[in-house]
Design a protein around this motif. Structure first.
Motif, PDB file in Angstrom:
ATOM      1  N   ALA A   1     -29.021 -15.011  -0.436  1.00 35.08           N
ATOM      2  CA  ALA A   1     -28.454 -13.922  -1.225  1.00 35.08           C
ATOM      3  C   ALA A   1     -27.177 -13.378  -0.581  1.00 35.08           C
ATOM      4  N   THR A   2     -27.209 -13.217   0.746  1.00 37.67           N
ATOM      5  CA  THR A   2     -26.019 -12.733   1.444  1.00 37.67           C
ATOM      6  C   THR A   2     -24.851 -13.703   1.310  1.00 37.67           C
ATOM      7  N   LEU A   3     -25.131 -14.987   1.498  1.00 35.68           N
ATOM      8  CA  LEU A   3     -24.072 -15.998   1.417  1.00 35.68           C
ATOM      9  C   LEU A   3     -23.526 -16.133   0.003  1.00 35.68           C
ATOM     10  N   LEU A   4     -24.393 -16.035  -0.988  1.00 29.69           N
ATOM     11  CA  LEU A   4     -23.917 -16.080  -2.375  1.00 29.69           C
ATOM     12  C   LEU A   4     -23.014 -14.886  -2.669  1.00 29.69           C
ATOM     13  N   GLY A   5     -23.373 -13.716  -2.138  1.00 31.03           N
ATOM     14  CA  GLY A   5     -22.522 -12.550  -2.328  1.00 31.03           C
ATOM     15  C   GLY A   5     -21.152 -12.728  -1.701  1.00 31.03           C
ATOM     16  N   LEU A   6     -21.121 -13.270  -0.495  1.00 27.20           N
ATOM     17  CA  LEU A   6     -19.839 -13.506   0.172  1.00 27.20           C
ATOM     18  C   LEU A   6     -19.019 -14.564  -0.555  1.00 27.20           C
ATOM     19  N   LEU A   7     -19.691 -15.609  -1.012  1.00 30.66           N
ATOM     20  CA  LEU A   7     -18.979 -16.662  -1.743  1.00 30.66           C
ATOM     21  C   LEU A   7     -18.402 -16.118  -3.035  1.00 30.66           C
ATOM     22  N   GLY A   8     -19.183 -15.305  -3.740  1.00 33.63           N
ATOM     23  CA  GLY A   8     -18.678 -14.718  -4.973  1.00 33.63           C
ATOM     24  C   GLY A   8     -17.478 -13.821  -4.724  1.00 33.63           C
ATOM     25  N   THR A   9     -17.520 -13.076  -3.626  1.00 34.64           N
ATOM     26  CA  THR A   9     -16.387 -12.208  -3.288  1.00 34.64           C
ATOM     27  C   THR A   9     -15.146 -13.016  -2.955  1.00 34.64           C
ATOM     28  N   ILE A  10     -15.313 -14.071  -2.191  1.00 35.06           N
ATOM     29  CA  ILE A  10     -14.162 -14.904  -1.813  1.00 35.06           C
ATOM     30  C   ILE A  10     -13.533 -15.538  -3.042  1.00 35.06           C
ATOM     31  N   ILE A  11     -14.378 -16.086  -3.913  1.00 38.37           N
ATOM     32  CA  ILE A  11     -13.844 -16.700  -5.132  1.00 38.37           C
ATOM     33  C   ILE A  11     -13.179 -15.650  -6.013  1.00 38.37           C
ATOM     34  N   GLY A  12     -13.780 -14.452  -6.063  1.00 32.92           N
ATOM     35  CA  GLY A  12     -13.163 -13.370  -6.832  1.00 32.92           C
ATOM     36  C   GLY A  12     -11.818 -12.963  -6.269  1.00 32.92           C
ATOM     37  N   LEU A  13     -11.707 -12.919  -4.950  1.00 38.40           N
ATOM     38  CA  LEU A  13     -10.431 -12.572  -4.323  1.00 38.40           C
ATOM     39  C   LEU A  13      -9.373 -13.637  -4.578  1.00 38.40           C
ATOM     40  N   ILE A  14      -9.785 -14.880  -4.543  1.00 35.67           N
ATOM     41  CA  ILE A  14      -8.828 -15.962  -4.834  1.00 35.67           C
ATOM     42  C   ILE A  14      -8.294 -15.817  -6.253  1.00 35.67           C
ATOM     43  N   SER A  15      -9.213 -15.558  -7.191  1.00 31.62           N
ATOM     44  CA  SER A  15      -8.792 -15.378  -8.576  1.00 31.62           C
ATOM     45  C   SER A  15      -7.909 -14.147  -8.725  1.00 31.62           C
ATOM     46  N   ALA A  16      -8.237 -13.077  -7.966  1.00 34.24           N
ATOM     47  CA  ALA A  16      -7.447 -11.847  -8.048  1.00 34.24           C
ATOM     48  C   ALA A  16      -6.028 -12.065  -7.561  1.00 34.24           C
ATOM     49  N   PHE A  17      -5.857 -12.734  -6.417  1.00 33.83           N
ATOM     50  CA  PHE A  17      -4.519 -12.968  -5.884  1.00 33.83           C
ATOM     51  C   PHE A  17      -3.726 -13.917  -6.786  1.00 33.83           C
ATOM     52  N   THR A  18      -4.426 -14.863  -7.390  1.00 35.28           N
ATOM     53  CA  THR A  18      -3.743 -15.765  -8.315  1.00 35.28           C
ATOM     54  C   THR A  18      -3.224 -15.006  -9.526  1.00 35.28           C
ATOM     55  N   ALA A  19      -4.048 -14.093 -10.036  1.00 42.16           N
ATOM     56  CA  ALA A  19      -3.627 -13.306 -11.198  1.00 42.16           C
ATOM     57  C   ALA A  19      -2.506 -12.339 -10.840  1.00 42.16           C
ATOM     58  N   VAL A  20      -2.578 -11.735  -9.657  1.00 43.99           N
ATOM     59  CA  VAL A  20      -1.550 -10.779  -9.232  1.00 43.99           C
ATOM     60  C   VAL A  20      -0.210 -11.470  -9.049  1.00 43.99           C
ATOM     61  N   ALA A  21      -0.221 -12.711  -8.609  1.00 44.29           N
ATOM     62  CA  ALA A  21       1.029 -13.423  -8.367  1.00 44.29           C
ATOM     63  C   ALA A  21       1.859 -13.555  -9.636  1.00 44.29           C
ATOM     64  N   ALA A  22       1.208 -13.633 -10.784  1.00 45.17           N
ATOM     65  CA  ALA A  22       1.925 -13.788 -12.051  1.00 45.17           C
ATOM     66  C   ALA A  22       2.072 -12.478 -12.804  1.00 45.17           C
ATOM     67  N   ALA A  23       1.638 -11.354 -12.203  1.00 48.61           N
ATOM     68  CA  ALA A  23       1.666 -10.066 -12.890  1.00 48.61           C
ATOM     69  C   ALA A  23       3.012  -9.361 -12.685  1.00 48.61           C
ATOM     70  N   ASP A  24       3.222  -8.320 -13.455  1.00 43.51           N
ATOM     71  CA  ASP A  24       4.427  -7.509 -13.339  1.00 43.51           C
ATOM     72  C   ASP A  24       4.439  -6.809 -11.978  1.00 43.51           C
ATOM     73  N   PRO A  25       5.573  -6.800 -11.268  1.00 42.86           N
ATOM     74  CA  PRO A  25       5.619  -6.189  -9.934  1.00 42.86           C
ATOM     75  C   PRO A  25       5.169  -4.736  -9.920  1.00 42.86           C
ATOM     76  N   ALA A  26       5.395  -3.998 -10.970  1.00 40.74           N
ATOM     77  CA  ALA A  26       5.007  -2.592 -11.001  1.00 40.74           C
ATOM     78  C   ALA A  26       3.495  -2.410 -11.097  1.00 40.74           C
ATOM     79  N   GLN A  27       2.813  -3.426 -11.558  1.00 40.61           N
ATOM     80  CA  GLN A  27       1.371  -3.327 -11.749  1.00 40.61           C
ATOM     81  C   GLN A  27       0.575  -4.074 -10.677  1.00 40.61           C
ATOM     82  N   LYS A  28       1.267  -4.717  -9.763  1.00 39.56           N
ATOM     83  CA  LYS A  28       0.569  -5.552  -8.783  1.00 39.56           C
ATOM     84  C   LYS A  28      -0.382  -4.753  -7.906  1.00 39.56           C
ATOM     85  N   ALA A  29       0.038  -3.601  -7.430  1.00 42.13           N
ATOM     86  CA  ALA A  29      -0.803  -2.825  -6.515  1.00 42.13           C
ATOM     87  C   ALA A  29      -2.095  -2.379  -7.190  1.00 42.13           C
TER      88      ALA A  29
END
Length: 218
Positions: free
Chosen positions: A124-152
């Motif tokens: 359960a702990t490892l699945l939680g960490l894996l889900g967070t890592i994958i979520g962060l990867i997706s988040a940074f990927t989405a932020v890279a293509a977002a408007d600079p004013a909305q990135k933060a």
């Protein structure tokens, strides 16, 4: 409250579902083990205190062996092995070895599936960490293509959502580890009661006169 839980679960992403399955499986094992160990402890007390111990104090080893062999309790199996050697005039060491062998046969049934709880907590702990890592990867990927004013704001929101899986993984792992420790403690108490019953038998055999002592088995 329910809406908050549902929203928290939905925002955590797809990894919330396998964590929930792991938690449900762990809780099912916990419930089954608690019921089983409680049943074993109750049968042990009734068998030893009411059927075997009074006969041992009277030095009626034949009837005590029959009472143990006819019992479906774990203590009956262990005491029956020792009394069988006692009736056949075996040495004290042989009686002790026979009871130890009986304990080794009973112990796997007491510890069955309990160790899975620690494994499920880690999963359960490892699945939680894996889900967070994958979520962060997706988040940074989405932020890279977002408007600079909305990135933060977008990045902070995405990280908050991604951390939900870690939180849920820990929320699942902590109680499973606690239940694992409680079951281990209860199992050890039952094993100690077996050893205490064996010592009582050996002491009664060694005494020149019938013992008037009484005891209890957990």
């Amino acid at each position: 409250m329910l809406e908050t839980i549902v929203r928290f679960f939905q925002e955590g992403g797809p990894f919330m579902y396998p964590i929930a399955v792991v938690l449900a499986l762990g809780l099912a094992i916990t419930l089954e083990r608690f019921i089983f160990l409680a049943s074993v402890g109750r049968k042990n007390r009734v068998t030893f205190e009411r059927a075997i111990l009074p006969l041992l104090q009277k030095r009626d080893y034949q009837r005590a062996m029959k009472a143990a062999s006819h019992s479906n309790s774990a203590i009956g199996s262990i005491m029956g092995a020792g009394l069988g050697r006692l009736v056949s005039n075996s040495r004290r060491e042989d009686i002790e070895y026979a009871m130890e062998e009986g304990l080794m046969e009973v112990l796997p049934r007491l510890e069955k599936r309990t160790q899975y709880l620690a494994t499920l907590a880690n999963i359960a702990t490892l699945l939680g960490l894996l889900g967070t890592i994958i979520g962060l990867i997706s988040a940074f990927t989405a932020v890279a293509a977002a408007d600079p004013a909305q990135k933060a704001s977008l990045l902070s929101e995405s990280i908050s959502v991604a951390m939900n899986t870690t939180a849920f993984g820990l929320m699942s792992a902590i109680p499973l580890l606690m239940f694992h420790a409680l079951l281990q403690t209860r199992t050890n108490e039952i094993v100690d009661s077996f050893e205490m019953a064996g010592v009582k038998l050996l002491n009664l055999v060694s005494e020149p006169t019938p013992s008037r002592a009484s005891g209890a088995v957990a």
